[in-house]
Design a protein around this motif. Structure first.
Motif, PDB file in Angstrom:
ATOM      1  N   TYR A   1      31.826  58.246  42.613  1.00 50.93           N
ATOM      2  CA  TYR A   1      30.639  58.903  43.207  1.00 50.93           C
ATOM      3  C   TYR A   1      30.729  59.120  44.703  1.00 50.93           C
ATOM      4  O   TYR A   1      30.291  60.134  45.217  1.00 50.93           O
TER       5      TYR A   1
ATOM      6  N   ASP B   1      32.676  64.318  38.457  1.00 50.70           N
ATOM      7  CA  ASP B   1      31.555  63.514  38.964  1.00 50.70           C
ATOM      8  C   ASP B   1      31.836  62.819  40.296  1.00 50.70           C
ATOM      9  O   ASP B   1      31.219  61.814  40.617  1.00 50.70           O
TER      10      ASP B   1
ATOM     11  N   LYS C   1      30.787  63.157  43.355  1.00 43.35           N
ATOM     12  CA  LYS C   1      29.662  63.886  43.929  1.00 43.35           C
ATOM     13  C   LYS C   1      29.685  63.989  45.453  1.00 43.35           C
ATOM     14  O   LYS C   1      28.938  64.772  46.026  1.00 43.35           O
TER      15      LYS C   1
ATOM     16  N   ASP D   1      30.921  68.974  38.064  1.00 45.31           N
ATOM     17  CA  ASP D   1      29.787  68.203  38.581  1.00 45.31           C
ATOM     18  C   ASP D   1      30.042  67.561  39.942  1.00 45.31           C
ATOM     19  O   ASP D   1      29.479  66.517  40.258  1.00 45.31           O
ATOM     20  N   CYS D   2      30.912  68.183  40.732  1.00 46.79           N
ATOM     21  CA  CYS D   2      31.109  67.737  42.120  1.00 46.79           C
ATOM     22  C   CYS D   2      30.039  68.445  42.949  1.00 46.79           C
ATOM     23  O   CYS D   2      30.273  69.515  43.514  1.00 46.79           O
ATOM     24  N   ASP D   3      28.863  67.862  42.970  1.00 46.76           N
ATOM     25  CA  ASP D   3      27.660  68.488  43.520  1.00 46.76           C
ATOM     26  C   ASP D   3      27.743  68.915  44.981  1.00 46.76           C
ATOM     27  O   ASP D   3      27.034  69.822  45.397  1.00 46.76           O
TER      28      ASP D   3
ATOM     29  N   CYS E   1      29.280  72.841  39.809  1.00 48.86           N
ATOM     30  CA  CYS E   1      29.416  72.470  41.228  1.00 48.86           C
ATOM     31  C   CYS E   1      28.297  73.216  41.959  1.00 48.86           C
ATOM     32  O   CYS E   1      28.480  74.330  42.451  1.00 48.86           O
TER      33      CYS E   1
END
Length: 189
Positions: free
Chosen positions: A68, A89, A91, A112-114, A136
């Motif tokens: 994370y 993930d 993030k 999902d690498c925000d 993303c």
């Protein structure tokens, strides 16, 4: 354990070697490293940065899955393959500089690498697999310098993408940019 320095005699980080080391913040990888195997660092929630040494050709499946707080990743020029789910993930990653020798970005490699905002796919990349950058949500600009095959949903759900710069002649599959808000496509060809 918050910090680890590995001997330069080590040539591979084996499968799940550091998985679930939830307090590991920093690790110095060996200079002679060649491969980071499946799940080597998955669930290392506190890992903040990683410098992959020159000589590494492959980051295997799920190597940094669910790290994370990982913010900074430095790839070597020798890197050719980023495996499936390798950075899923993660993030905290805002920027990724892919090396020129990179050939393959695996399925769901950066899903999902925000925080990821902008990427440049170098000319040597041959394939961006399915859902590589799915969801993303902060990704706003994609530059494709070469002619890779871009599989379906590779950038699906990246609703912040407003500009795609195409410098080569990529093969773009159906749904590759599904649910994106692309405003501008710049293709000089």
């Amino acid at each position: 354990m918050e910090e680890a320095i590995l001997s330069d005699k080590i040539t591979k980080i084996p499968k799940s070697a550091f998985s679930n080391c939830k307090s590991l913040k920093h690790i110095q990888l060996p200079k002679n490293l060649k491969i980071i195997e499946h799940g080597a660092f998955w669930y290392c929630y506190s890992l903040e940065n990683i410098i992959i040494p020159e000589g590494v050709k492959e980051i295997s499946e799920s190597a940094f899955y669910d790290c994370y707080t990982l913010k900074d990743v430095i790839f070597p020029n020798s890197l050719e393959v980023i495996g499936d789910y390798a950075f899923q993930d993660c993030k905290g990653i805002k920027e990724v500089n892919f090396p020129k020798n990179l050939k393959t970005i695996g399925e769901q490699a950066f899903v999902d690498c925000d925080s990821l905002e902008k990427i440049i796919i170098p000319e040597g990349v041959e394939e961006i697999n399915e859902r590589a950058f799915l969801l993303c949500s902060s990704l706003y600009e994609v530059t494709i310098e070469g002619s890779p095959k871009i599989d379906g949903h590779a950038f699906g759900g990246c609703y912040s993408i407003n500009e795609v710069i195409i410098k080569g002649s990529p093969e773009i599959d159906e749904y590759a940019f599904e649910n994106c808000n692309i405003v501008y496509i710049n293709s000089p060809q």
